[in-house]
Design a protein around this motif. Sequence first.
Motif: not given
Length: 304
Positions: A84-100
């Motif tokens: 339930x926490x609202x967050x922001x962050x980073x990866x290298x790939x895989x963020x163009x998706x419904x879940x990461x």
Amino acid sequence: MKAAALSSFGGPEVLALTDVPDPEAGAGTVRVRVRAAGVQHFDTGIRQGWAPPSVDLTFPVVPGNEFAGVVDQVGEGVTGFAVGDEVLGYTTTKSYAEYVVAPADQIVPKPEGMPWDVAGGFTANGLGAHLCLQEMGVGPGDTVLIHAAAGALGTFSVQLAKAWGATTVIGTASESNHAYLRSLGAIPVTYGEGLVERVRAIAPEGVDTVMDNVGGDTLRASVEVVKDRNRIRTMIDDEVAEELGIPLLSAGRSATRLAELTDLYAKGLIKINIRKAYPLAEAAEAHRDIETGHGRGKIVLTVD
């Protein structure tokens, strides 16, 4: 789940909405239901088949290296975050998706009141600007030159330099973006022939630091106006930097840096201009947009 994925490398048209397996949070990670994901030139490189050595490009490849959303799974050993926490962050790939899925040390809480599109496009440019300006030692009293200052990275960098006490920020941009740069507190100058003279008209004794987002001849011109070339960094042209003896930018993304930036946002010292928000299904169009090299502010994908 739905993702904007690649089944081959190429132009924007190879990026299409695709069904891929849902990821699951493992030890030390969280799964985030994505609400928005930023679009970066890094992502267009992935689309064309380029990647750092550590990145797996086995198809289907899902680009996207920054995101914002709501935690919906917490892996073993994770503390400090809950479903339930609202967050922001980073990866290298895989963020163009419904879940990461991302390591818990690559996310931070989303500031209250930060819109989802802003949160989705905040991380990558913010961390890039923070790292670059910190390595150059930007601080109180400095005169800072930022090339391509009206773009998403430049916009962030102008504001961060001001927040860290720079007395004067000079930004290169096309004339159509000069009023925008003034609204950020920068002094605009036009690209092209005569750049050195235009900068020296503002800073006769030269500038203290230069952040380059253009490369080539613009980077070469920067050497003529900076007092110490050790205080130049380029985000785009390592080859010319090595030719000129300019230090290369090191890696250093971290949640600590990101938390510093979200704190500045919460204090009203950083504002993000969203150039355009595209739905996930229109990721190809978002890539066409960013590859024009024009416009001001950030392009993001939104996920329903």
